[in-house]
Design a protein around this motif. Structure first.
Motif, PDB file in Angstrom:
ATOM      1  N   VAL A   1      -3.793   6.015   8.907  1.00 36.00           N
ATOM      2  CA  VAL A   1      -3.599   5.327   7.634  1.00 36.00           C
ATOM      3  C   VAL A   1      -2.107   5.127   7.385  1.00 36.00           C
ATOM      4  CG1 VAL A   1      -5.738   6.207   6.634  1.00 36.00           C
ATOM      5  CG2 VAL A   1      -3.603   7.481   6.310  1.00 36.00           C
ATOM      6  N   ILE A   2      -1.823   4.259   6.453  1.00 41.53           N
ATOM      7  CA  ILE A   2      -0.428   4.040   6.049  1.00 41.53           C
ATOM      8  C   ILE A   2      -0.186   4.853   4.787  1.00 41.53           C
ATOM      9  CG2 ILE A   2       1.318   2.343   5.389  1.00 41.53           C
ATOM     10  CD1 ILE A   2       0.066   2.141   8.316  1.00 41.53           C
ATOM     11  N   ALA A   3       0.700   5.816   4.891  1.00 44.25           N
ATOM     12  CA  ALA A   3       1.051   6.677   3.759  1.00 44.25           C
ATOM     13  C   ALA A   3       2.420   6.258   3.241  1.00 44.25           C
ATOM     14  CB  ALA A   3       1.070   8.131   4.199  1.00 44.25           C
ATOM     15  N   VAL A   4       2.520   6.109   1.945  1.00 45.94           N
ATOM     16  CA  VAL A   4       3.774   5.715   1.307  1.00 45.94           C
ATOM     17  C   VAL A   4       4.583   6.967   1.020  1.00 45.94           C
ATOM     18  CG1 VAL A   4       4.778   4.516  -0.679  1.00 45.94           C
ATOM     19  CG2 VAL A   4       2.637   3.692   0.322  1.00 45.94           C
ATOM     20  N   THR A   5       5.846   6.928   1.371  1.00 40.90           N
ATOM     21  CA  THR A   5       6.739   8.060   1.114  1.00 40.90           C
ATOM     22  C   THR A   5       7.137   8.061  -0.370  1.00 40.90           C
ATOM     23  OG1 THR A   5       8.752   6.799   1.546  1.00 40.90           O
ATOM     24  CG2 THR A   5       7.696   7.878   3.468  1.00 40.90           C
ATOM     25  N   PRO A   6       7.719   9.151  -0.851  1.00 39.50           N
ATOM     26  CA  PRO A   6       8.185   9.157  -2.245  1.00 39.50           C
ATOM     27  C   PRO A   6       9.181   8.017  -2.527  1.00 39.50           C
ATOM     28  CG  PRO A   6       8.074  11.399  -1.427  1.00 39.50           C
ATOM     29  CD  PRO A   6       7.817  10.488  -0.239  1.00 39.50           C
ATOM     30  N   ALA A   7      10.065   7.742  -1.581  1.00 39.44           N
ATOM     31  CA  ALA A   7      11.009   6.624  -1.770  1.00 39.44           C
ATOM     32  C   ALA A   7      10.253   5.295  -1.825  1.00 39.44           C
ATOM     33  CB  ALA A   7      12.037   6.600  -0.637  1.00 39.44           C
ATOM     34  N   GLY A   8       9.231   5.160  -0.999  1.00 41.92           N
ATOM     35  CA  GLY A   8       8.415   3.949  -1.005  1.00 41.92           C
ATOM     36  C   GLY A   8       7.657   3.783  -2.303  1.00 41.92           C
ATOM     37  N   ALA A   9       7.165   4.883  -2.843  1.00 46.18           N
ATOM     38  CA  ALA A   9       6.436   4.838  -4.117  1.00 46.18           C
ATOM     39  C   ALA A   9       7.360   4.406  -5.254  1.00 46.18           C
ATOM     40  CB  ALA A   9       5.804   6.194  -4.418  1.00 46.18           C
ATOM     41  N   ARG A  10       8.583   4.931  -5.270  1.00 47.69           N
ATOM     42  CA  ARG A  10       9.543   4.520  -6.306  1.00 47.69           C
ATOM     43  C   ARG A  10       9.872   3.039  -6.185  1.00 47.69           C
ATOM     44  NH1 ARG A  10      11.515   9.545  -4.826  1.00 47.69           N
ATOM     45  NH2 ARG A  10      13.110   8.653  -3.474  1.00 47.69           N
ATOM     46  N   LEU A  11      10.054   2.573  -4.943  1.00 44.65           N
ATOM     47  CA  LEU A  11      10.372   1.161  -4.732  1.00 44.65           C
ATOM     48  C   LEU A  11       9.173   0.273  -5.067  1.00 44.65           C
ATOM     49  CD1 LEU A  11      12.594  -0.777  -3.956  1.00 44.65           C
ATOM     50  CD2 LEU A  11      11.909  -0.518  -1.568  1.00 44.65           C
ATOM     51  N   ALA A  12       7.970   0.747  -4.811  1.00 37.93           N
ATOM     52  CA  ALA A  12       6.766  -0.027  -5.140  1.00 37.93           C
ATOM     53  C   ALA A  12       6.668  -0.258  -6.644  1.00 37.93           C
ATOM     54  CB  ALA A  12       5.517   0.678  -4.621  1.00 37.93           C
ATOM     55  N   VAL A  13       7.036   0.731  -7.435  1.00 40.85           N
ATOM     56  CA  VAL A  13       7.030   0.565  -8.896  1.00 40.85           C
ATOM     57  C   VAL A  13       8.022  -0.520  -9.285  1.00 40.85           C
ATOM     58  CG1 VAL A  13       7.600   1.686 -11.094  1.00 40.85           C
ATOM     59  CG2 VAL A  13       6.236   2.912  -9.377  1.00 40.85           C
ATOM     60  N   LYS A  14       9.231  -0.466  -8.718  1.00 43.00           N
ATOM     61  CA  LYS A  14      10.246  -1.488  -9.014  1.00 43.00           C
ATOM     62  C   LYS A  14       9.797  -2.865  -8.544  1.00 43.00           C
ATOM     63  CE  LYS A  14      14.242   1.573  -8.700  1.00 43.00           C
ATOM     64  NZ  LYS A  14      15.431   1.924  -7.930  1.00 43.00           N
ATOM     65  N   SER A  15       9.245  -2.934  -7.342  1.00 43.30           N
ATOM     66  CA  SER A  15       8.853  -4.239  -6.804  1.00 43.30           C
ATOM     67  C   SER A  15       7.690  -4.831  -7.592  1.00 43.30           C
ATOM     68  CB  SER A  15       8.528  -4.162  -5.307  1.00 43.30           C
ATOM     69  OG  SER A  15       7.391  -3.383  -5.043  1.00 43.30           O
ATOM     70  N   GLN A  16       6.791  -3.987  -8.101  1.00 44.24           N
ATOM     71  CA  GLN A  16       5.690  -4.504  -8.925  1.00 44.24           C
ATOM     72  C   GLN A  16       6.237  -5.068 -10.233  1.00 44.24           C
ATOM     73  OE1 GLN A  16       2.355  -4.832  -7.896  1.00 44.24           O
ATOM     74  NE2 GLN A  16       2.525  -6.247  -9.609  1.00 44.24           N
ATOM     75  N   GLN A  17       7.265  -4.440 -10.768  1.00 50.38           N
ATOM     76  CA  GLN A  17       7.903  -4.970 -11.980  1.00 50.38           C
ATOM     77  C   GLN A  17       8.529  -6.335 -11.692  1.00 50.38           C
ATOM     78  OE1 GLN A  17      10.511  -1.682 -12.880  1.00 50.38           O
ATOM     79  NE2 GLN A  17       8.949  -0.628 -14.096  1.00 50.38           N
ATOM     80  N   VAL A  18       9.124  -6.484 -10.514  1.00 50.68           N
ATOM     81  CA  VAL A  18       9.717  -7.763 -10.110  1.00 50.68           C
ATOM     82  C   VAL A  18       8.633  -8.826  -9.984  1.00 50.68           C
ATOM     83  CG1 VAL A  18      10.835  -8.950  -8.168  1.00 50.68           C
ATOM     84  CG2 VAL A  18      11.774  -6.798  -9.025  1.00 50.68           C
ATOM     85  N   VAL A  19       7.544  -8.499  -9.299  1.00 52.02           N
ATOM     86  CA  VAL A  19       6.433  -9.434  -9.122  1.00 52.02           C
ATOM     87  C   VAL A  19       5.873  -9.849 -10.484  1.00 52.02           C
ATOM     88  CG1 VAL A  19       4.041  -9.622  -8.280  1.00 52.02           C
ATOM     89  CG2 VAL A  19       5.831  -8.693  -6.793  1.00 52.02           C
ATOM     90  N   ASP A  20       5.646  -8.865 -11.347  1.00 48.40           N
ATOM     91  CA  ASP A  20       5.134  -9.165 -12.680  1.00 48.40           C
ATOM     92  C   ASP A  20       6.098 -10.072 -13.444  1.00 48.40           C
ATOM     93  OD1 ASP A  20       2.947  -7.548 -12.107  1.00 48.40           O
ATOM     94  OD2 ASP A  20       3.691  -5.834 -13.282  1.00 48.40           O
ATOM     95  N   GLY A  21       7.397  -9.846 -13.281  1.00 53.87           N
ATOM     96  CA  GLY A  21       8.399 -10.667 -13.957  1.00 53.87           C
ATOM     97  C   GLY A  21       8.407 -12.105 -13.466  1.00 53.87           C
ATOM     98  N   VAL A  22       8.266 -12.312 -12.158  1.00 61.26           N
ATOM     99  CA  VAL A  22       8.215 -13.672 -11.606  1.00 61.26           C
ATOM    100  C   VAL A  22       6.972 -14.391 -12.136  1.00 61.26           C
ATOM    101  CG1 VAL A  22       7.959 -15.026  -9.480  1.00 61.26           C
ATOM    102  CG2 VAL A  22       9.587 -13.127  -9.556  1.00 61.26           C
TER     103      VAL A  22
END
Length: 164
Positions: A95-116
Protein backbone atom coordinates in the motif's frame (compact mmCIF):
# COMPACT_ATOMS: atom_id res chain seq x y z
CA UNK A 1 -12.16 24.87 -48.63
CA UNK A 2 -14.11 26.45 -45.80
CA UNK A 3 -14.12 25.16 -42.24
CA UNK A 4 -17.53 24.42 -40.86
CA UNK A 5 -18.44 26.01 -37.57
CA UNK A 6 -21.28 25.16 -35.24
CA UNK A 7 -24.57 26.72 -36.19
CA UNK A 8 -25.62 29.70 -34.05
CA UNK A 9 -28.36 27.65 -32.40
CA UNK A 10 -26.03 24.72 -31.56
CA UNK A 11 -23.41 25.71 -28.96
CA UNK A 12 -20.08 23.88 -29.18
CA UNK A 13 -20.39 22.01 -25.88
CA UNK A 14 -17.18 20.06 -26.52
CA UNK A 15 -15.19 23.29 -26.84
CA UNK A 16 -16.81 24.84 -23.77
CA UNK A 17 -16.10 21.84 -21.57
CA UNK A 18 -12.62 21.17 -23.00
CA UNK A 19 -11.49 24.79 -22.78
CA UNK A 20 -12.73 25.42 -19.25
CA UNK A 21 -11.34 22.06 -18.12
CA UNK A 22 -7.96 22.83 -19.68
CA UNK A 23 -7.73 26.28 -18.11
CA UNK A 24 -8.81 24.94 -14.72
CA UNK A 25 -6.16 22.18 -14.92
CA UNK A 26 -3.40 24.67 -15.83
CA UNK A 27 -4.37 26.95 -12.94
CA UNK A 28 -4.43 23.94 -10.63
CA UNK A 29 -1.01 22.80 -11.88
CA UNK A 30 0.47 26.25 -11.29
CA UNK A 31 -0.99 26.54 -7.79
CA UNK A 32 0.07 23.04 -6.73
CA UNK A 33 3.46 23.58 -8.36
CA UNK A 34 4.12 26.32 -5.81
CA UNK A 35 3.97 23.56 -3.17
CA UNK A 36 6.23 21.28 -5.22
CA UNK A 37 3.36 18.95 -6.16
CA UNK A 38 1.63 17.86 -9.31
CA UNK A 39 -2.12 17.22 -9.43
CA UNK A 40 -1.37 13.48 -9.53
CA UNK A 41 0.83 13.69 -6.46
CA UNK A 42 -1.91 15.60 -4.65
CA UNK A 43 -4.48 13.00 -5.67
CA UNK A 44 -2.36 10.11 -4.39
CA UNK A 45 -1.63 11.82 -1.06
CA UNK A 46 -5.23 12.75 -0.37
CA UNK A 47 -6.71 9.39 -1.31
CA UNK A 48 -3.97 7.37 0.41
CA UNK A 49 -4.77 9.26 3.61
CA UNK A 50 -8.45 8.29 3.47
CA UNK A 51 -7.81 4.58 3.92
CA UNK A 52 -5.24 1.89 3.20
CA UNK A 53 -5.02 1.64 -0.60
CA UNK A 54 -2.76 -0.16 -3.05
CA UNK A 55 -1.06 1.50 -5.99
CA UNK A 56 -3.61 -0.12 -8.30
CA UNK A 57 -6.53 1.29 -6.31
CA UNK A 58 -4.99 4.76 -6.24
CA UNK A 59 -4.23 4.59 -9.96
CA UNK A 60 -7.89 3.85 -10.65
CA UNK A 61 -9.06 6.75 -8.49
CA UNK A 62 -6.59 9.11 -10.18
CA UNK A 63 -7.24 7.79 -13.69
CA UNK A 64 -3.55 6.91 -14.10
CA UNK A 65 -1.92 4.08 -15.99
CA UNK A 66 0.53 1.84 -14.14
CA UNK A 67 3.65 3.59 -15.44
CA UNK A 68 2.39 7.05 -14.47
CA UNK A 69 1.42 5.77 -11.04
CA UNK A 70 4.86 4.26 -10.45
CA UNK A 71 6.55 7.51 -11.47
CA UNK A 72 4.20 9.50 -9.21
CA UNK A 73 4.80 7.29 -6.18
CA UNK A 74 8.55 7.27 -6.85
CA UNK A 75 8.49 11.09 -6.76
CA UNK A 76 6.48 11.10 -3.52
CA UNK A 77 8.91 8.63 -1.95
CA UNK A 78 11.93 10.63 -3.10
CA UNK A 79 10.41 13.77 -1.53
CA UNK A 80 9.75 11.90 1.73
CA UNK A 81 5.97 12.34 1.41
CA UNK A 82 4.87 8.71 1.00
CA UNK A 83 6.26 5.20 1.05
CA UNK A 84 5.33 1.75 -0.13
CA UNK A 85 4.54 -0.61 2.76
CA UNK A 86 3.09 -4.10 3.17
CA UNK A 87 -0.68 -4.08 3.60
CA UNK A 88 -2.00 -4.72 7.09
CA UNK A 89 -4.71 -6.99 5.66
CA UNK A 90 -2.94 -8.78 2.79
CA UNK A 91 0.74 -9.54 3.19
CA UNK A 92 1.11 -10.01 -0.59
CA UNK A 93 -0.12 -6.47 -1.32
CA UNK A 94 1.75 -3.22 -0.89
CA UNK A 95 0.00 0.00 0.00
CA UNK A 96 0.97 3.64 -0.26
CA UNK A 97 1.42 5.12 3.20
CA UNK A 98 1.63 8.88 3.61
CA UNK A 99 4.37 10.15 5.88
CA UNK A 100 3.69 12.86 8.49
CA UNK A 101 5.31 15.41 6.14
CA UNK A 102 3.09 14.15 3.32
CA UNK A 103 -0.01 14.45 5.49
CA UNK A 104 0.83 18.07 6.37
CA UNK A 105 1.41 18.87 2.70
CA UNK A 106 -1.83 17.12 1.70
CA UNK A 107 -3.77 19.46 4.00
CA UNK A 108 -2.09 22.48 2.37
CA UNK A 109 -2.57 21.14 -1.15
CA UNK A 110 -6.26 20.44 -0.51
CA UNK A 111 -6.66 24.05 0.61
CA UNK A 112 -5.00 25.13 -2.67
CA UNK A 113 -7.29 22.88 -4.73
CA UNK A 114 -10.35 24.16 -2.87
CA UNK A 115 -9.19 27.74 -3.47
CA UNK A 116 -8.76 27.23 -7.23
CA UNK A 117 -12.23 25.68 -7.42
CA UNK A 118 -13.72 28.43 -5.25
CA UNK A 119 -12.18 31.20 -7.38
CA UNK A 120 -13.62 29.70 -10.56
CA UNK A 121 -17.08 29.29 -9.07
CA UNK A 122 -17.09 32.68 -7.37
CA UNK A 123 -16.46 34.32 -10.75
CA UNK A 124 -20.10 33.49 -11.50
CA UNK A 125 -23.19 35.02 -9.91
CA UNK A 126 -24.63 32.70 -7.23
CA UNK A 127 -27.63 31.59 -9.30
CA UNK A 128 -25.46 30.72 -12.30
CA UNK A 129 -22.95 28.93 -10.06
CA UNK A 130 -25.66 26.80 -8.49
CA UNK A 131 -27.21 26.05 -11.89
CA UNK A 132 -23.82 25.09 -13.38
CA UNK A 133 -22.99 22.73 -10.52
CA UNK A 134 -26.45 21.17 -10.63
CA UNK A 135 -26.31 20.69 -14.41
CA UNK A 136 -22.77 19.28 -14.46
CA UNK A 137 -23.57 16.93 -11.58
CA UNK A 138 -26.65 15.71 -13.39
CA UNK A 139 -24.72 15.14 -16.63
CA UNK A 140 -21.98 13.18 -14.84
CA UNK A 141 -24.51 11.04 -13.01
CA UNK A 142 -26.89 10.49 -15.92
CA UNK A 143 -26.43 11.15 -19.65
CA UNK A 144 -22.62 11.48 -19.58
CA UNK A 145 -21.95 9.05 -16.72
CA UNK A 146 -20.11 6.51 -18.88
CA UNK A 147 -17.94 6.85 -21.99
CA UNK A 148 -19.12 5.29 -25.21
CA UNK A 149 -18.29 1.57 -25.24
CA UNK A 150 -17.50 1.71 -28.97
CA UNK A 151 -14.47 3.96 -28.48
CA UNK A 152 -11.13 2.18 -28.03
CA UNK A 153 -7.91 3.66 -26.68
CA UNK A 154 -6.69 5.50 -23.63
CA UNK A 155 -8.82 8.62 -23.98
CA UNK A 156 -12.04 6.89 -25.00
CA UNK A 157 -11.88 4.18 -22.35
CA UNK A 158 -11.13 6.45 -19.39
CA UNK A 159 -12.74 5.60 -16.14
CA UNK A 160 -14.83 8.24 -14.47
CA UNK A 161 -12.84 10.10 -11.86
CA UNK A 162 -14.14 9.64 -8.37
CA UNK A 163 -15.26 12.64 -6.39
CA UNK A 164 -12.65 14.16 -4.14
Amino acid sequence: MTALSPSPDAPDLSYLLDHTGHVLRTRMAAALGELGLTARMHCVLVHALEEERTQIQLAEIGDMDKTTMVVTVDALEEAGLAERRPSSTDRRARVIAVTPAGARLAVKSQQVVDGVHRAALESLPKGERDALLKALTRLTEEHLAEPSPQVEGARGARRARQKG
